[in-house]
Design a protein around this motif. Structure first.
Motif, PDB file in Angstrom:
ATOM      1  N   PRO A  52       0.816  -1.214   0.000  1.00 24.78           N
ATOM      2  CA  PRO A  52       0.000   0.000   0.000  1.00 24.78           C
ATOM      3  C   PRO A  52       0.844   1.256   0.000  1.00 24.78           C
ATOM      4  O   PRO A  52       1.928   1.305   0.574  1.00 24.78           O
ATOM      5  CB  PRO A  52      -0.806  -0.101   1.293  1.00 24.78           C
ATOM      6  N   SER A  53       0.317   2.253  -0.657  1.00 26.48           N
ATOM      7  CA  SER A  53       0.985   3.542  -0.708  1.00 26.48           C
ATOM      8  C   SER A  53       0.617   4.325   0.545  1.00 26.48           C
ATOM      9  O   SER A  53      -0.530   4.706   0.715  1.00 26.48           O
ATOM     10  CB  SER A  53       0.542   4.306  -1.951  1.00 26.48           C
ATOM     11  N   GLY A  54       1.580   4.540   1.404  1.00 31.30           N
ATOM     12  CA  GLY A  54       1.354   5.359   2.581  1.00 31.30           C
ATOM     13  C   GLY A  54       1.715   6.800   2.299  1.00 31.30           C
ATOM     14  O   GLY A  54       1.939   7.580   3.212  1.00 31.30           O
ATOM     15  N   GLU A  55       1.769   7.159   1.023  1.00 29.95           N
ATOM     16  CA  GLU A  55       2.135   8.516   0.639  1.00 29.95           C
ATOM     17  C   GLU A  55       0.973   9.463   0.854  1.00 29.95           C
ATOM     18  O   GLU A  55      -0.184   9.096   0.677  1.00 29.95           O
ATOM     19  CB  GLU A  55       2.541   8.554  -0.837  1.00 29.95           C
ATOM     20  N   ALA A  56       1.299  10.685   1.219  1.00 32.81           N
ATOM     21  CA  ALA A  56       0.271  11.696   1.421  1.00 32.81           C
ATOM     22  C   ALA A  56      -0.555  11.860   0.154  1.00 32.81           C
ATOM     23  O   ALA A  56      -0.030  11.787  -0.951  1.00 32.81           O
ATOM     24  CB  ALA A  56       0.906  13.015   1.834  1.00 32.81           C
ATOM     25  N   ARG A  57      -1.847  12.050   0.332  1.00 32.28           N
ATOM     26  CA  ARG A  57      -2.860  12.272  -0.696  1.00 32.28           C
ATOM     27  C   ARG A  57      -3.405  10.983  -1.292  1.00 32.28           C
ATOM     28  O   ARG A  57      -4.400  11.008  -2.005  1.00 32.28           O
ATOM     29  CB  ARG A  57      -2.399  13.233  -1.774  1.00 32.28           C
ATOM     30  N   SER A  58      -2.781   9.821  -1.049  1.00 29.61           N
ATOM     31  CA  SER A  58      -3.329   8.582  -1.588  1.00 29.61           C
ATOM     32  C   SER A  58      -4.514   8.139  -0.726  1.00 29.61           C
ATOM     33  O   SER A  58      -4.601   8.462   0.452  1.00 29.61           O
ATOM     34  CB  SER A  58      -2.266   7.489  -1.659  1.00 29.61           C
ATOM     35  N   ILE A  59      -5.442   7.415  -1.350  1.00 33.44           N
ATOM     36  CA  ILE A  59      -6.577   6.866  -0.624  1.00 33.44           C
ATOM     37  C   ILE A  59      -6.262   5.398  -0.366  1.00 33.44           C
ATOM     38  O   ILE A  59      -5.968   4.640  -1.292  1.00 33.44           O
ATOM     39  CB  ILE A  59      -7.886   7.025  -1.418  1.00 33.44           C
ATOM     40  N   VAL A  60      -6.298   5.027   0.902  1.00 33.44           N
ATOM     41  CA  VAL A  60      -5.885   3.692   1.314  1.00 33.44           C
ATOM     42  C   VAL A  60      -7.027   2.958   2.014  1.00 33.44           C
ATOM     43  O   VAL A  60      -7.984   3.565   2.483  1.00 33.44           O
ATOM     44  CB  VAL A  60      -4.656   3.758   2.246  1.00 33.44           C
ATOM     45  N   ALA A  61      -6.891   1.634   2.072  1.00 29.53           N
ATOM     46  CA  ALA A  61      -7.839   0.789   2.787  1.00 29.53           C
ATOM     47  C   ALA A  61      -7.121   0.145   3.964  1.00 29.53           C
ATOM     48  O   ALA A  61      -5.936  -0.188   3.872  1.00 29.53           O
ATOM     49  CB  ALA A  61      -8.395  -0.281   1.856  1.00 29.53           C
ATOM     50  N   PHE A  62      -7.868  -0.017   5.055  1.00 24.43           N
ATOM     51  CA  PHE A  62      -7.326  -0.653   6.259  1.00 24.43           C
ATOM     52  C   PHE A  62      -8.491  -1.077   7.142  1.00 24.43           C
ATOM     53  O   PHE A  62      -9.603  -0.546   7.010  1.00 24.43           O
ATOM     54  CB  PHE A  62      -6.389   0.308   7.025  1.00 24.43           C
ATOM     55  N   PRO A  63      -8.269  -2.028   8.064  1.00 27.13           N
ATOM     56  CA  PRO A  63      -9.343  -2.393   8.984  1.00 27.13           C
ATOM     57  C   PRO A  63      -9.564  -1.248   9.978  1.00 27.13           C
ATOM     58  O   PRO A  63      -8.620  -0.761  10.582  1.00 27.13           O
ATOM     59  CB  PRO A  63      -8.828  -3.641   9.703  1.00 27.13           C
ATOM     60  N   SER A  64     -10.808  -0.834  10.118  1.00 28.31           N
ATOM     61  CA  SER A  64     -11.127   0.260  11.027  1.00 28.31           C
ATOM     62  C   SER A  64     -10.750  -0.092  12.460  1.00 28.31           C
ATOM     63  O   SER A  64     -11.110  -1.170  12.942  1.00 28.31           O
ATOM     64  CB  SER A  64     -12.623   0.568  10.965  1.00 28.31           C
TER      65      SER A  64
END
Length: 160
Positions: A55-67
């Motif tokens: 996953p891209s942890g770069e600023a402005r990217s939209i990411v998915a993760f478990p809440s």
């Protein structure tokens, strides 16, 4: 069709199914957005493709993760990374004292909102929903460990 042709056809079909399953399991996953927290960028009901590679942890990217709240797969925008300072003053986001361009945010709906400043720990990201008036995000549950990011949004497939 002779027996050899049938075997080749069945073999090719099985190989195609295996490739598609492999792509679905390890590379790309379809996802339907159940929340309005990323509107207007990603409207509720949109179908997206999630890239399940690193996953891209770069600023402005939209990411998915478990809440962290209920463990459901959640989409948010990375606004800051480890070592950066995040603050919201009168609805405007500041990262290291600089307001990034955020044309997708409805500032009138979150007028008089204040948060922080907080420093994002190393190895973590700070995430916000684009629909800040309703989003449950890092303002509520804190920074998210980079290792818990499971996918990056590639692009919407369809929007309602």
């Amino acid at each position: 069709m002779d027996r050899t042709s049938n075997r080749r056809l069945v073999g090719a079909s099985l190989m195609g199914v295996a490739v598609l399953l492999g792509l679905r399991l390890w590379v790309v996953e379809p996802f339907t957005v159940a929340s309005d927290s990323m509107e207007p960028t990603v409207p509720q009901g949109s179908m997206l493709l999630l890239f399940k590679g690193p996953p891209s942890g770069e600023a402005r990217s939209i990411v998915a993760f478990p809440s962290p709240v209920d463990n459901t797969l959640t989409l948010k925008r990375v606004v800051a990374v480890g070592g950066q300072i995040v603050a919201i003053r009168d609805a405007v986001l500041y990262v290291d004292g600089i307001p990034p361009e955020e044309s997708f945010v409805d500032y009138e709906s979150i007028d008089a909102t204040y948060f922080g400043p907080v420093t994002v720990p190393d190895g973590y990201v700070f995430v916000l929903g684009d629909n800040r008036a309703v989003s449950i995000d890092s303002r509520d549950f804190g920074s998210v460990p980079e290792k818990s990011l499971t996918a990056t949004v590639i692009w919407p497939v369809s929007q309602p």
